[in-house]
Scaffold this active site. Structure first.
Site, short mmCIF file in Angstrom:
data_model
loop_
_atom_site.label_atom_id
_atom_site.label_comp_id
_atom_site.label_asym_id
_atom_site.label_seq_id
_atom_site.Cartn_x
_atom_site.Cartn_y
_atom_site.Cartn_z
NE ARG A 161 53.62 36.59 47.91
CZ ARG A 161 53.08 36.55 48.70
NH1 ARG A 161 52.66 36.18 49.80
NH2 ARG A 161 52.18 35.02 48.52
CG ASP A 162 56.50 43.87 54.80
OD1 ASP A 162 55.56 44.46 55.78
OD2 ASP A 162 57.30 44.22 54.50
CB ILE A 163 58.75 46.01 50.12
CG1 ILE A 163 59.50 46.29 48.93
CG2 ILE A 163 59.66 46.45 51.69
CD1 ILE A 163 59.68 47.92 48.30
CG ASN A 183 54.03 46.77 64.69
OD1 ASN A 183 54.62 46.53 65.87
ND2 ASN A 183 55.35 46.71 63.16
CD GLU A 228 59.67 51.44 59.54
OE1 GLU A 228 59.21 50.51 58.74
OE2 GLU A 228 60.72 51.13 60.56
CB VAL A 229 53.29 52.86 56.81
CG1 VAL A 229 52.67 52.99 55.79
CG2 VAL A 229 54.84 52.58 56.32
CG HIS A 272 50.62 48.51 58.03
ND1 HIS A 272 50.12 49.46 58.47
CD2 HIS A 272 51.63 47.71 59.41
CE1 HIS A 272 51.51 50.18 59.21
NE2 HIS A 272 52.38 48.71 58.70
CG HIS A 282 52.98 43.55 60.75
ND1 HIS A 282 54.58 43.49 59.50
CD2 HIS A 282 53.17 44.69 60.45
CE1 HIS A 282 54.40 45.44 59.49
NE2 HIS A 282 54.13 45.45 60.35
#
Ligand code: AMP
Length: 117
Positions: free
Chosen positions: A30-32, A88, A96-97, A101, A103
């Protein structure tokens, strides 16, 4: 593994995450900072900075990632009403990371894909 990479450290178990699905080659958690009722990140365990690097260097891993995302969408009950799956990539997308990944977003109407121009 890249020791400076947040998601590599999650794969290694050094940083906690709420894992919802795991295979030999993928992890989903899960995304934080969720942007929808359901917001899961699906990643390959191997480090690739973005989706282009993954697709270029590991086609089988790309297929694994897509299959994992589909399995999570089913498990989270998103199939009926639909969901969004996005990568992204780079500065214009605000990545950002730099560990690829997907989403997986759903669980409620998500609105337009982008702000109305
Ligand atoms: P992106 O902007 O596409 O690179 O997305 C990075 C995502 O990682 C953002 O949605 C963050 O909320 C999420 N994130 C950052 N740190 C963590 C973490 N420790 N656990 C879960 N998700 C995270």
């Amino acid at each position: 593994m890249d020791n400076n990479c947040l998601f590599c450290r999650i794969v290694a178990g050094e940083i906690p995450a709420t894992v919802v699905h795991e295979t030999a080659t993928t992890l989903a958690f899960r995304d934080i900072d969720p942007k929808a009722a359901v917001h899961v990140l699906v990643i390959p365990k191997e480090h690739h900075p973005d989706v282009v690097a993954l697709a270029t260097n590991d086609p089988a891993g790309s297929a694994d990632l897509l299959a994992a995302a589909a399995a999570v969408a089913e498990a989270e009950g998103l199939r009926t009403d639909g969901f969004r799956l996005l990568f992204n990539t780079g500065a214009y997308a605000g990545q950002e990371v730099f560990h690829v990944h997907a989403h997986l977003l759903g669980g409620e109407p998500l609105g337009p894909m982008l702000a109305i121009r």
